[in-house]
Every structure is written in structure tokens, then in C-alpha cells.
Design a protein around this motif. Structure first.
Motif, PDB file in Angstrom:
ATOM      1  N   ARG A  55       0.887  -1.353  -0.011  1.00 44.02           N
ATOM      2  CA  ARG A  55      -0.049  -0.048   0.057  1.00 44.02           C
ATOM      3  C   ARG A  55       0.906   1.180  -0.110  1.00 44.02           C
ATOM      4  O   ARG A  55       0.674   2.277  -0.576  1.00 44.02           O
ATOM      5  CB  ARG A  55      -0.992  -0.168   1.037  1.00 44.02           C
ATOM      6  N   ALA A  56       1.919   1.228   0.696  1.00 40.18           N
ATOM      7  CA  ALA A  56       2.824   2.291   0.899  1.00 40.18           C
ATOM      8  C   ALA A  56       3.481   2.783  -0.536  1.00 40.18           C
ATOM      9  O   ALA A  56       3.688   3.811  -0.864  1.00 40.18           O
ATOM     10  CB  ALA A  56       4.087   1.870   1.779  1.00 40.18           C
ATOM     11  N   VAL A  57       3.840   1.665  -1.550  1.00 38.63           N
ATOM     12  CA  VAL A  57       4.231   2.389  -2.751  1.00 38.63           C
ATOM     13  C   VAL A  57       3.351   2.755  -3.595  1.00 38.63           C
ATOM     14  O   VAL A  57       3.639   3.529  -4.525  1.00 38.63           O
ATOM     15  CB  VAL A  57       5.152   1.078  -3.371  1.00 38.63           C
ATOM     16  N   VAL A  58       2.168   2.686  -3.311  1.00 38.46           N
ATOM     17  CA  VAL A  58       1.153   3.371  -4.051  1.00 38.46           C
ATOM     18  C   VAL A  58       0.762   4.624  -3.528  1.00 38.46           C
ATOM     19  O   VAL A  58       0.509   5.693  -4.319  1.00 38.46           O
ATOM     20  CB  VAL A  58      -0.156   2.413  -4.100  1.00 38.46           C
ATOM     21  N   ASP A  59       0.560   4.789  -2.365  1.00 37.16           N
ATOM     22  CA  ASP A  59       0.013   6.032  -1.675  1.00 37.16           C
ATOM     23  C   ASP A  59       1.211   7.020  -1.270  1.00 37.16           C
ATOM     24  O   ASP A  59       0.956   8.248  -1.358  1.00 37.16           O
ATOM     25  CB  ASP A  59      -0.506   5.798  -0.404  1.00 37.16           C
ATOM     26  N   ASN A  60       2.397   6.784  -1.107  1.00 40.76           N
ATOM     27  CA  ASN A  60       3.494   7.448  -0.551  1.00 40.76           C
ATOM     28  C   ASN A  60       4.204   8.245  -1.785  1.00 40.76           C
ATOM     29  O   ASN A  60       4.508   7.561  -2.827  1.00 40.76           O
ATOM     30  CB  ASN A  60       4.585   6.738   0.417  1.00 40.76           C
ATOM     31  N   LYS A  61       4.866   9.250  -1.421  1.00 41.04           N
ATOM     32  CA  LYS A  61       6.039   9.756  -2.514  1.00 41.04           C
ATOM     33  C   LYS A  61       7.279   8.931  -2.203  1.00 41.04           C
ATOM     34  O   LYS A  61       7.519   8.780  -1.032  1.00 41.04           O
ATOM     35  CB  LYS A  61       5.976  11.277  -2.229  1.00 41.04           C
ATOM     36  N   GLU A  62       8.219   8.708  -3.234  1.00 41.35           N
ATOM     37  CA  GLU A  62       9.277   8.113  -3.165  1.00 41.35           C
ATOM     38  C   GLU A  62      10.213   9.024  -2.343  1.00 41.35           C
ATOM     39  O   GLU A  62      10.218   9.993  -2.457  1.00 41.35           O
ATOM     40  CB  GLU A  62       9.974   7.478  -4.487  1.00 41.35           C
ATOM     41  N   LYS A  63      11.194   8.198  -1.623  1.00 42.74           N
ATOM     42  CA  LYS A  63      12.313   8.995  -1.175  1.00 42.74           C
ATOM     43  C   LYS A  63      13.606   9.297  -1.961  1.00 42.74           C
ATOM     44  O   LYS A  63      13.997  10.573  -1.964  1.00 42.74           O
ATOM     45  CB  LYS A  63      12.958   8.147   0.017  1.00 42.74           C
ATOM     46  N   ILE A  64      13.703   8.345  -3.069  1.00 41.54           N
ATOM     47  CA  ILE A  64      14.467   8.502  -4.148  1.00 41.54           C
ATOM     48  C   ILE A  64      14.302   7.681  -5.416  1.00 41.54           C
ATOM     49  O   ILE A  64      13.774   6.595  -5.156  1.00 41.54           O
ATOM     50  CB  ILE A  64      15.938   8.351  -3.570  1.00 41.54           C
ATOM     51  N   ALA A  65      14.496   8.179  -6.427  1.00 38.85           N
ATOM     52  CA  ALA A  65      14.424   7.299  -7.648  1.00 38.85           C
ATOM     53  C   ALA A  65      15.422   7.590  -8.793  1.00 38.85           C
ATOM     54  O   ALA A  65      15.883   8.793  -8.963  1.00 38.85           O
ATOM     55  CB  ALA A  65      12.749   7.598  -8.010  1.00 38.85           C
TER      56      ALA A  65
END
Length: 177
Positions: free
Chosen positions: A47-57
Motif C-alpha cells: 500500500r505504501a508504494v502506491v500512496d506515498n511519495k518516493e524517497k529517491i528514484a
């Protein structure tokens, strides 16, 4: 998932500027980016990878090698989704891998940054890189990863290029070219 603060990463396909016919399937028209996410205690990583903004990409290479290295650090794959690329009838597997702590996250980040600077998966060079990152001093590792994260947050259009310089610096410093 372990208790406490942890990190997760996944791969996302982003469209290339022009097709690269050296690759087949989704990689001919898309490039894989690795995205890292911060997780709080008890938070569902899927769920977190859908809802949250990434820390770094950043652009990544050798996805299977990165997942395998995460297992060496104590990470575990918690889920896989089959994702359809928009506008094409092509699918790719999107794995979600959880890393147990911040040191594992930073080791994986530096490994992924450095591996992304290689053009082919030469086993000897990547094995040397793997053993180097696993035995690297945590203080030096922290400095290198903080530089990469700061360059990502700069919002400079060339930030991916500046982040990859950290990986190139590791290669030059330890003579892994």
C-alpha cells in the motif's frame, strides 16, 4: 515485515525518448526506474508504494541482480504485481522488496547507483562491487548516500546525471572500471 522503521523499493517503467531496439519487450520503449520508499512500523509495503511519495528514484539496470542483492542484505520480496504498459500490449512484473533497516537501504542504494553505471552485466565486476559494498565502512557509506539523496532533492533537470556521478566516483575510487 520486521518491526520498526524500514524501507521498500520497486521498479517502474517510464517511457524512453526514442525506442532502443537492442532490447526486447518493455525495455525497448521504456526504461526501468528504481524507487525507494520509507515505511513506518506496521505500514503495509504494498500500500505504501502506491500512496506515498518516493524517497529517491533513478534509472536502474539489472533488476534481478538488485533484488538478489537485497536478499543478501536481509530484504524480502513481499509481493509482485503484473503491470500493463499504457498504450501497448506489454506487461512487466513489479516486485516490492522490503529492506530491514537504514544501513541495508544505504548499501542497496549505493550498489544500485554504481551498478547503473555499468553497460553490461559482467559477473566479475559486479561481484567485486557486491563484496565491496557489503564490507564498506558505514560512515563512508552514509556520506555517499547522503550526497546522492541531496542531489535527487535538488530538482535540477540533470539530477539523475548528478546522482550517477556518485556511482562513477565509487567505481573510480576502488578501481572497478
Amino acid at each position: 515485515m520486521s518491526t520498526g522503521f524500514s524501507y521498500a523499493f520497486t521498479f517502474v517503467a517510464k517511457r524512453r525518448g526514442r525506442p532502443n531496439y537492442e532490447y526486447q519487450g518493455v525495455l525497448s520503449t521504456h526504461r526501468l526506474y528504481i524507487k525507494y520508499y520509507s515505511l513506518l512500523e506496521g505500514q503495509d509495503p504494498l500500500r505504501a508504494v502506491v500512496d506515498n511519495k518516493e524517497k529517491i528514484a533513478f534509472p536502474a539496470r539489472f533488476a534481478e541482480l538488485l533484488v538478489d542483492f537485497a536478499r543478501d542484505l536481509g530484504g524480502e520480496a513481499v509481493g509482485t504485481r503484473r503491470v500493463k504498459v499504457p498504450g501497448r500490449d506489454v506487461y512487466y512484473d513489479k516486485q516490492v522488496v522490503v529492506l530491514p533497516n537504514e544501513v541495508a537501504f544505504k548499501r542497496h542504494l549505493l550498489f544500485a547507483l554504481t551498478a547503473a553505471t555499468y553497460s553490461n552485466p559482467n559477473g566479475a565486476r559486479l561481484n567485486a562491487l557486491r563484496s565491496l559494498i557489503l564490507s564498506m565502512n558505514a560512515n563512508f557509506l552514509n556520506i555517499l548516500c547522503d550526497i546522492a539523496i541531496d542531489r535527487y532533492k535538488s530538482q535540477n533537470p540533470a539530477r539523475y546525471w548528478h546522482m550517477m556521478r556518485v556511482g562513477r566516483a565509487v567505481k573510480a575510487l576502488y578501481m572497478l572500471d
